[in-house]
Design a protein around this motif. Structure first.
Motif, PDB file in Angstrom:
ATOM      1  N   ILE A 184     115.167  83.732 124.617  1.00  0.00           N
ATOM      2  CA  ILE A 184     115.804  82.377 125.759  1.00  0.00           C
ATOM      3  C   ILE A 184     116.109  81.352 126.087  1.00  0.00           C
ATOM      4  CG2 ILE A 184     114.786  82.665 128.687  1.00  0.00           C
ATOM      5  CD1 ILE A 184     113.650  84.633 128.488  1.00  0.00           C
ATOM      6  N   ASN A 185     117.010  80.709 125.862  1.00  0.00           N
ATOM      7  CA  ASN A 185     117.097  79.314 126.164  1.00  0.00           C
ATOM      8  C   ASN A 185     116.030  78.603 126.426  1.00  0.00           C
ATOM      9  OD1 ASN A 185     119.789  80.334 124.759  1.00  0.00           O
ATOM     10  ND2 ASN A 185     121.262  79.877 126.683  1.00  0.00           N
ATOM     11  N   MET A 186     115.648  77.645 126.283  1.00  0.00           N
ATOM     12  CA  MET A 186     114.302  77.125 126.190  1.00  0.00           C
ATOM     13  C   MET A 186     114.631  75.817 127.559  1.00  0.00           C
ATOM     14  SD  MET A 186     111.976  77.010 123.330  1.00  0.00           S
ATOM     15  CE  MET A 186     110.571  76.333 123.974  1.00  0.00           C
ATOM     16  N   SER A 244     108.953  79.167 127.760  1.00  0.00           N
ATOM     17  CA  SER A 244     109.015  79.972 127.159  1.00  0.00           C
ATOM     18  C   SER A 244     110.194  81.412 126.118  1.00  0.00           C
ATOM     19  CB  SER A 244     107.286  80.992 127.066  1.00  0.00           C
ATOM     20  OG  SER A 244     107.933  81.647 125.582  1.00  0.00           O
ATOM     21  N   PRO A 245     110.501  80.620 124.857  1.00  0.00           N
ATOM     22  CA  PRO A 245     111.588  81.556 124.428  1.00  0.00           C
ATOM     23  C   PRO A 245     111.564  83.148 123.930  1.00  0.00           C
ATOM     24  CG  PRO A 245     110.741  80.227 122.355  1.00  0.00           C
ATOM     25  CD  PRO A 245     109.949  80.163 123.734  1.00  0.00           C
ATOM     26  N   LEU A 246     110.298  82.726 124.088  1.00  0.00           N
ATOM     27  CA  LEU A 246     109.654  84.978 123.873  1.00  0.00           C
ATOM     28  C   LEU A 246     108.407  85.057 124.412  1.00  0.00           C
ATOM     29  CD1 LEU A 246     109.840  84.693 120.238  1.00  0.00           C
ATOM     30  CD2 LEU A 246     111.849  86.103 121.736  1.00  0.00           C
ATOM     31  N   GLN A 297     102.187  81.045 119.631  1.00  0.00           N
ATOM     32  CA  GLN A 297     102.464  81.921 119.210  1.00  0.00           C
ATOM     33  C   GLN A 297     102.987  83.277 119.131  1.00  0.00           C
ATOM     34  OE1 GLN A 297     101.455  82.188 115.318  1.00  0.00           O
ATOM     35  NE2 GLN A 297     102.618  83.805 115.649  1.00  0.00           N
ATOM     36  N   CYS A 298     104.420  83.659 118.519  1.00  0.00           N
ATOM     37  CA  CYS A 298     105.082  84.302 119.734  1.00  0.00           C
ATOM     38  C   CYS A 298     105.202  85.592 118.866  1.00  0.00           C
ATOM     39  CB  CYS A 298     106.518  83.678 120.113  1.00  0.00           C
ATOM     40  SG  CYS A 298     106.611  82.402 120.348  1.00  0.00           S
ATOM     41  N   VAL A 299     105.812  86.645 119.430  1.00  0.00           N
ATOM     42  CA  VAL A 299     106.090  88.469 118.672  1.00  0.00           C
ATOM     43  C   VAL A 299     106.399  88.230 117.498  1.00  0.00           C
ATOM     44  CG1 VAL A 299     105.850  89.217 120.998  1.00  0.00           C
ATOM     45  CG2 VAL A 299     108.455  88.541 120.581  1.00  0.00           C
ATOM     46  N   ASN A 300     106.562  88.634 116.934  1.00  0.00           N
ATOM     47  CA  ASN A 300     106.950  89.427 115.422  1.00  0.00           C
ATOM     48  C   ASN A 300     107.158  87.831 114.234  1.00  0.00           C
ATOM     49  OD1 ASN A 300     108.242  91.571 116.473  1.00  0.00           O
ATOM     50  ND2 ASN A 300     110.306  90.605 116.010  1.00  0.00           N
ATOM     51  N   VAL A 304     118.875  80.667 117.435  1.00  0.00           N
ATOM     52  CA  VAL A 304     118.422  81.197 117.744  1.00  0.00           C
ATOM     53  C   VAL A 304     118.730  81.447 118.998  1.00  0.00           C
ATOM     54  CG1 VAL A 304     117.499  82.625 116.021  1.00  0.00           C
ATOM     55  CG2 VAL A 304     116.639  80.622 117.055  1.00  0.00           C
ATOM     56  N   MET A 305     119.362  80.074 119.378  1.00  0.00           N
ATOM     57  CA  MET A 305     119.492  79.562 121.195  1.00  0.00           C
ATOM     58  C   MET A 305     120.404  79.031 121.482  1.00  0.00           C
ATOM     59  SD  MET A 305     115.847  77.839 122.001  1.00  0.00           S
ATOM     60  CE  MET A 305     114.778  78.904 120.988  1.00  0.00           C
TER      61      MET A 305
END
Length: 141
Positions: free
Chosen positions: A23-25, A57-59, A79-82, A138-139
């Motif tokens: 997501i665009n921060m 938050s982007p993720l 600490q994000c997903v993946n 990525v964004m």
């Protein structure tokens, strides 16, 4: 051995990168150095803002660090997903605390809250599996 023979490890890594939607921060302009040699992924992207703005938050993530540094503002580490790690710094306020689980799109802080100040910017750094990546890949900002 069987996976490496067909190069499936490389395919897996690429699929993981492309399957995550950031997501665009924050909306702003990336401050690009005039000299291309100055571009450094470790320092991240510096986003210049036209006005005070919330930072999202982007993720989906866990807040692993939230700290105020005198003269620099708030620093938030997610600490994000993946296996992504996102570091956001130079925030004027923080809306999260360490250990909190947050969803993508949640406001984590604000940038440029002081309208009298011309120094309205935020720094965003992203790592994937310990390697820095360019946030603009990525964004969009």
């Amino acid at each position: 051995e069987r996976q490496e023979r067909f190069g499936l490890d490389a395919l897996d890594a690429n699929m993981q990168l492309s399957s995550v939607s950031f997501i665009n921060m924050v909306k702003g302009k990336i401050d690009v150095p005039e000299d291309a040699d100055e571009v450094d992924l470790l320092s991240g992207a510096r986003i210049i803002l036209s006005k005070a703005a919330p930072v999202l938050s982007p993720l989906e993530a866990t807040v692993v660090q939230e700290q105020y540094i005198l003269g620099q503002g708030y620093v938030i580490v997610l600490q994000c997903v993946n296996e992504y790690v996102v570091v956001v710094s130079h925030l004027s306020s923080s809306m999260v605390s360490e250990g909190r689980q947050i969803k993508a799109g949640v406001v984590i802080g604000h940038a440029g809250a002081d309208k009298a100040q011309d120094d309205r910017w935020v720094s965003i750094r992203i790592w994937h599996k310990g390697k820095p990546i360019d946030p603009s890949t990525v964004m969009q900002f």
